[in-house]
Motif scaffolding. Structure first.
Motif, PDB file in Angstrom:
ATOM      1  N   VAL A 127       0.853  -1.258  -0.024  1.00  0.00           N
ATOM      2  CA  VAL A 127       0.115  -0.073   0.107  1.00  0.00           C
ATOM      3  C   VAL A 127       0.914   1.319  -0.153  1.00  0.00           C
ATOM      4  CG1 VAL A 127      -1.857  -1.179   1.172  1.00  0.00           C
ATOM      5  CG2 VAL A 127      -0.053  -0.150   2.502  1.00  0.00           C
ATOM      6  N   ARG A 128       1.952   1.143  -0.583  1.00  0.00           N
ATOM      7  CA  ARG A 128       2.962   2.315  -0.223  1.00  0.00           C
ATOM      8  C   ARG A 128       2.557   3.375  -1.255  1.00  0.00           C
ATOM      9  NH1 ARG A 128       5.641  -1.687  -3.371  1.00  0.00           N
ATOM     10  NH2 ARG A 128       6.935  -0.905  -4.947  1.00  0.00           N
ATOM     11  N   ASP A 129       1.778   3.171  -2.315  1.00  0.00           N
ATOM     12  CA  ASP A 129       1.392   4.206  -3.041  1.00  0.00           C
ATOM     13  C   ASP A 129      -0.214   4.635  -2.767  1.00  0.00           C
ATOM     14  OD1 ASP A 129       3.656   4.629  -4.506  1.00  0.00           O
ATOM     15  OD2 ASP A 129       3.394   3.035  -5.958  1.00  0.00           O
ATOM     16  N   ALA A 130      -0.542   4.539  -1.686  1.00  0.00           N
ATOM     17  CA  ALA A 130      -1.954   4.695  -1.335  1.00  0.00           C
ATOM     18  C   ALA A 130      -1.981   6.314  -0.703  1.00  0.00           C
ATOM     19  CB  ALA A 130      -2.322   3.951  -0.359  1.00  0.00           C
ATOM     20  N   GLY A 131      -0.949   7.033  -0.803  1.00  0.00           N
ATOM     21  CA  GLY A 131      -0.947   8.377  -0.290  1.00  0.00           C
ATOM     22  C   GLY A 131      -0.412   8.426   1.217  1.00  0.00           C
ATOM     23  N   TRP A 132      -0.306   7.362   1.991  1.00  0.00           N
ATOM     24  CA  TRP A 132       0.176   7.838   3.623  1.00  0.00           C
ATOM     25  C   TRP A 132       1.748   7.987   3.472  1.00  0.00           C
ATOM     26  CZ3 TRP A 132      -2.271   5.841   8.287  1.00  0.00           C
ATOM     27  CH2 TRP A 132      -3.885   5.937   8.020  1.00  0.00           C
ATOM     28  N   ILE A 133       2.368   8.446   4.632  1.00  0.00           N
ATOM     29  CA  ILE A 133       3.628   8.506   5.011  1.00  0.00           C
ATOM     30  C   ILE A 133       3.714   7.247   5.758  1.00  0.00           C
ATOM     31  CG2 ILE A 133       4.960   9.488   6.648  1.00  0.00           C
ATOM     32  CD1 ILE A 133       3.889  12.333   5.909  1.00  0.00           C
ATOM     33  N   GLN A 134       4.807   6.636   5.334  1.00  0.00           N
ATOM     34  CA  GLN A 134       5.491   5.372   6.106  1.00  0.00           C
ATOM     35  C   GLN A 134       6.648   5.342   6.725  1.00  0.00           C
ATOM     36  OE1 GLN A 134       4.502   2.474   2.802  1.00  0.00           O
ATOM     37  NE2 GLN A 134       2.854   1.363   3.916  1.00  0.00           N
ATOM     38  N   VAL A 135       6.812   5.078   7.917  1.00  0.00           N
ATOM     39  CA  VAL A 135       8.075   4.863   8.570  1.00  0.00           C
ATOM     40  C   VAL A 135       8.307   3.575   9.043  1.00  0.00           C
ATOM     41  CG1 VAL A 135       7.267   5.951  10.722  1.00  0.00           C
ATOM     42  CG2 VAL A 135       9.567   5.973  10.481  1.00  0.00           C
ATOM     43  N   PHE A 136       9.306   3.019   9.101  1.00  0.00           N
ATOM     44  CA  PHE A 136       9.821   1.391   9.673  1.00  0.00           C
ATOM     45  C   PHE A 136      10.598   1.621  10.943  1.00  0.00           C
ATOM     46  CE2 PHE A 136       7.894   0.895   5.598  1.00  0.00           C
ATOM     47  CZ  PHE A 136       7.519  -0.662   5.590  1.00  0.00           C
ATOM     48  N   CYS A 137      10.232   0.808  11.799  1.00  0.00           N
ATOM     49  CA  CYS A 137      10.976   0.977  13.279  1.00  0.00           C
ATOM     50  C   CYS A 137      11.752  -0.212  13.326  1.00  0.00           C
ATOM     51  CB  CYS A 137       9.966   1.284  14.377  1.00  0.00           C
ATOM     52  SG  CYS A 137       9.177   2.763  14.278  1.00  0.00           S
ATOM     53  N   ASP A 138      13.045  -0.019  13.957  1.00  0.00           N
ATOM     54  CA  ASP A 138      14.058  -1.684  14.089  1.00  0.00           C
ATOM     55  C   ASP A 138      14.087  -2.057  15.831  1.00  0.00           C
ATOM     56  OD1 ASP A 138      16.614  -0.783  15.169  1.00  0.00           O
ATOM     57  OD2 ASP A 138      16.704   0.629  13.557  1.00  0.00           O
ATOM     58  N   SER A 139      13.579  -0.762  16.420  1.00  0.00           N
ATOM     59  CA  SER A 139      13.512  -0.997  18.092  1.00  0.00           C
ATOM     60  C   SER A 139      12.011  -0.620  18.473  1.00  0.00           C
ATOM     61  CB  SER A 139      14.634  -0.357  18.482  1.00  0.00           C
ATOM     62  OG  SER A 139      14.350   0.976  18.614  1.00  0.00           O
ATOM     63  N   ASN A 140      11.679  -1.222  19.926  1.00  0.00           N
ATOM     64  CA  ASN A 140      10.805  -0.838  20.559  1.00  0.00           C
ATOM     65  C   ASN A 140      10.836   0.639  20.856  1.00  0.00           C
ATOM     66  OD1 ASN A 140       9.766  -3.236  20.235  1.00  0.00           O
ATOM     67  ND2 ASN A 140       9.816  -3.903  22.303  1.00  0.00           N
ATOM     68  N   GLN A 141      11.892   1.314  21.180  1.00  0.00           N
ATOM     69  CA  GLN A 141      12.047   2.442  21.542  1.00  0.00           C
ATOM     70  C   GLN A 141      11.660   3.561  20.257  1.00  0.00           C
ATOM     71  OE1 GLN A 141      13.190   4.153  24.733  1.00  0.00           O
ATOM     72  NE2 GLN A 141      11.865   5.654  23.923  1.00  0.00           N
ATOM     73  N   GLU A 142      12.017   3.191  19.133  1.00  0.00           N
ATOM     74  CA  GLU A 142      11.786   4.009  18.016  1.00  0.00           C
ATOM     75  C   GLU A 142      10.103   3.802  17.667  1.00  0.00           C
ATOM     76  OE1 GLU A 142      13.674   4.376  13.471  1.00  0.00           O
ATOM     77  OE2 GLU A 142      13.860   2.613  14.346  1.00  0.00           O
ATOM     78  N   ILE A 143       9.669   2.719  17.953  1.00  0.00           N
ATOM     79  CA  ILE A 143       8.277   2.694  17.878  1.00  0.00           C
ATOM     80  C   ILE A 143       7.435   3.838  18.780  1.00  0.00           C
ATOM     81  CG2 ILE A 143       6.135   1.229  18.261  1.00  0.00           C
ATOM     82  CD1 ILE A 143       7.940  -1.088  17.738  1.00  0.00           C
ATOM     83  N   MET A 144       7.869   3.767  20.224  1.00  0.00           N
ATOM     84  CA  MET A 144       7.522   5.193  20.966  1.00  0.00           C
ATOM     85  C   MET A 144       7.718   6.228  20.454  1.00  0.00           C
ATOM     86  SD  MET A 144       6.539   6.100  24.167  1.00  0.00           S
ATOM     87  CE  MET A 144       6.186   4.670  24.965  1.00  0.00           C
ATOM     88  N   ASP A 145       8.817   6.499  20.045  1.00  0.00           N
ATOM     89  CA  ASP A 145       9.227   7.787  19.460  1.00  0.00           C
ATOM     90  C   ASP A 145       8.661   8.278  18.244  1.00  0.00           C
ATOM     91  OD1 ASP A 145      10.724   7.807  21.845  1.00  0.00           O
ATOM     92  OD2 ASP A 145      12.770   7.704  20.931  1.00  0.00           O
ATOM     93  N   MET A 146       8.336   7.400  17.456  1.00  0.00           N
ATOM     94  CA  MET A 146       7.853   7.481  16.221  1.00  0.00           C
ATOM     95  C   MET A 146       6.240   7.757  16.125  1.00  0.00           C
ATOM     96  SD  MET A 146      10.463   8.344  14.524  1.00  0.00           S
ATOM     97  CE  MET A 146       9.349   8.913  13.224  1.00  0.00           C
ATOM     98  N   ILE A 147       5.730   7.295  17.070  1.00  0.00           N
ATOM     99  CA  ILE A 147       4.070   7.346  17.125  1.00  0.00           C
ATOM    100  C   ILE A 147       3.810   9.149  17.641  1.00  0.00           C
ATOM    101  CG2 ILE A 147       2.071   6.961  18.358  1.00  0.00           C
ATOM    102  CD1 ILE A 147       2.788   3.902  18.054  1.00  0.00           C
ATOM    103  N   ILE A 148       4.732   9.191  18.366  1.00  0.00           N
ATOM    104  CA  ILE A 148       4.729  10.727  19.011  1.00  0.00           C
ATOM    105  C   ILE A 148       5.035  11.582  17.999  1.00  0.00           C
ATOM    106  CG2 ILE A 148       5.528  12.413  20.426  1.00  0.00           C
ATOM    107  CD1 ILE A 148       6.131   9.829  22.642  1.00  0.00           C
ATOM    108  N   GLN A 149       6.194  11.323  17.415  1.00  0.00           N
ATOM    109  CA  GLN A 149       6.607  12.404  16.300  1.00  0.00           C
ATOM    110  C   GLN A 149       5.767  12.255  15.213  1.00  0.00           C
ATOM    111  OE1 GLN A 149      10.672  12.271  14.928  1.00  0.00           O
ATOM    112  NE2 GLN A 149      11.468  11.170  16.839  1.00  0.00           N
ATOM    113  N   GLY A 150       5.025  11.036  14.749  1.00  0.00           N
ATOM    114  CA  GLY A 150       4.234  10.743  13.673  1.00  0.00           C
ATOM    115  C   GLY A 150       2.898  11.925  13.796  1.00  0.00           C
ATOM    116  N   TYR A 151       2.481  12.053  14.867  1.00  0.00           N
ATOM    117  CA  TYR A 151       1.413  13.036  14.994  1.00  0.00           C
ATOM    118  C   TYR A 151       1.836  14.420  14.783  1.00  0.00           C
ATOM    119  CZ  TYR A 151      -2.075   9.760  16.824  1.00  0.00           C
ATOM    120  OH  TYR A 151      -2.936   8.817  17.140  1.00  0.00           O
ATOM    121  N   LYS A 152       2.997  14.619  15.297  1.00  0.00           N
ATOM    122  CA  LYS A 152       3.707  16.049  15.143  1.00  0.00           C
ATOM    123  C   LYS A 152       3.805  16.320  13.509  1.00  0.00           C
ATOM    124  CE  LYS A 152       6.332  19.522  16.852  1.00  0.00           C
ATOM    125  NZ  LYS A 152       5.880  20.247  18.147  1.00  0.00           N
ATOM    126  N   LEU A 153       4.267  15.181  12.748  1.00  0.00           N
ATOM    127  CA  LEU A 153       4.220  15.325  11.495  1.00  0.00           C
ATOM    128  C   LEU A 153       3.038  15.299  10.571  1.00  0.00           C
ATOM    129  CD1 LEU A 153       5.937  14.951   8.550  1.00  0.00           C
ATOM    130  CD2 LEU A 153       5.996  12.436   9.122  1.00  0.00           C
TER     131      LEU A 153
END
Length: 392
Positions: A127-153
């Motif tokens: 679904v990478r061409d359905a118009g969403w921004i997509q970020v991939f995480c490799d650690s649980n810390q990155e999951i935490m931080d990217m959900i918070i950053q995701g809303y800001k973005l």
């Protein structure tokens, strides 16, 4: 620093979403995502989270419900995997093209068939061409931080595009790590309440939110969407720096690298394989191979210029995909990295590497062999045969 908690990737997503104070959550359980919204349901039931929790009969309904709430100006959240993502595709596409900001956690999983519930990235990649921004995480810390950053973005006035925070099902979703969970006050300071007003439904000011749109106007919608995607590349870097100053953790923006400055051969990774890839680079360095690694963090928008810059002057690279590009007999991110290097493609030796489908492991030996093969072909520019990790 907040409080260190030992959390699975899914419960990390739960904690992160709750810290962002969503107004409404709607989701349907599907392996390996289910415990994300189970955790949020428990928080709502126990009075820990002031949010509307809507239990729906399908993923199509889940995305439709959060879509309606976002159209009312609310901050919303959901999570899914694989067939659930496929079922919600119709409103999923509408969510992005109506420019409604939100964050959705995606515990990536192989797609049926043959029947499997195990890890893979085919769902997100499809679904990478359905118009969403997509970020991939490799650690649980990155999951935490990217959900918070995701809303800001997503809620940035120059972006207004929903964000998928993707992480490997089972490998990340069910495995535990220590996670620095920020204080609520810190998150509130970093992420203020949503204030977007471009498509907010108001009974006192009725309008047609999604009318039948003629071609010339639709062309304008699409161009504006793509322009916002390009702007998002800048905003991603700005938010990463702001987050780093606030919380002491920075991820390098859309792309990061490891020991790549003087490397001759480079692994390009995505998601949870990255840590293993770094180990492979270290071992290869001990063997005298000048290896490095580039981690694709965001694949939409695709950071083509950053990729081209990081690979400039290298002799060979391999892109390791946990999905396939049907019809091309190679991995989709290999295709996209090649596209980013279209003008200089024949300066490099390169090949696609595919593994980890249906929950299969991408081992240290797999990645070390890939680095060694890169070293063997580095002086012969051009594309080589796809390498498949066919582990028994």
């Amino acid at each position: 620093m907040g409080k260190i908690k030992v959390l699975t990737g899914n419960y990390t997503a739960t904690e992160a979403a709750a810290l962002c104070r969503p107004d409404l959550i709607a989701a349907y359980p599907i392996t390996p995502q289910s415990s994300v919204v189970e955790g949020l349901a428990a928080k709502v039931h126990n009075g820990e989270l002031d949010a509307n929790m809507v239990q729906v009969e399908s993923e199509h309904s889940a995305m439709s419900v959060v879509q309606g709430a976002a159209a009312g100006g609310g901050r919303v959240f959901t999570a899914t995997s694989a067939q659930g993502l496929a079922l919600m595709y119709e409103p999923y596409f509408r969510m992005s093209t109506l420019r409604m900001p939100m964050v959705m956690a995606l515990a990536t999983r192989e797609m049926t068939s043959p029947e499997t519930v195990w890890s893979g990235q085919q769902d997100a990649i499809s679904v990478r061409d359905a118009g969403w921004i997509q970020v991939f995480c490799d650690s649980n810390q990155e999951i935490m931080d990217m959900i918070i950053q995701g809303y800001k973005l997503a809620e940035h006035p120059d972006v207004l595009i929903p964000v998928n925070v993707c992480y490997d099902g089972f490998y990340s979703s069910h495995l535990t790590e220590g996670v620095d969970v920020p204080e609520q006050k810190e998150v509130d300071e970093f992420l203020p309440a949503p204030s977007f007003s471009h498509c907010v439904l108001d009974p006192k000011k009725p309008f047609a939110l999604d009318p039948l749109t003629p071609g010339p106007l639709l062309m304008k919608y699409r161009k504006n969407h793509l322009d916002a995607m390009e702007k998002a590349l800048e905003v991603i870097e700005e938010i990463d720096q702001e987050f780093g100053k606030k919380f002491g953790r920075s991820y390098g923006g859309a792309v990061s690298s490891y020991r790549a400055e003087d490397a001759e051969v480079v692994l390009v990774t995505i998601g949870g394989m990255t840590g293993t890839g770094m180990d492979a680079v270290d071992i290869a360095r001990e063997k005298g191979i000048k290896a490095g690694l580039v981690k694709l963090r965001f694949i939409r928008p695709f950071p083509a210029k950053r990729i081209a810059k990081l690979l400039e002057g290298k002799k060979a690279f391999a892109v390791v995909d946990r999905s396939v590009c049907f019809g091309w007999s190679q991995g989709p991110m290999h295709m996209e990295v090649k596209a980013a290097l279209a003008d200089v493609d024949e300066k490099y030796a390169h090949f696609s590497a595919i593994g980890g489908l249906g929950g299969a492991d991408i081992s240290l030996q797999n990645l070390l062999e890939t680095v060694e093969l890169l070293d063997a072909v580095k002086d012969v520019p051009g594309e080589k045969a796809t390498k498949w990790f066919m582990n028994e």
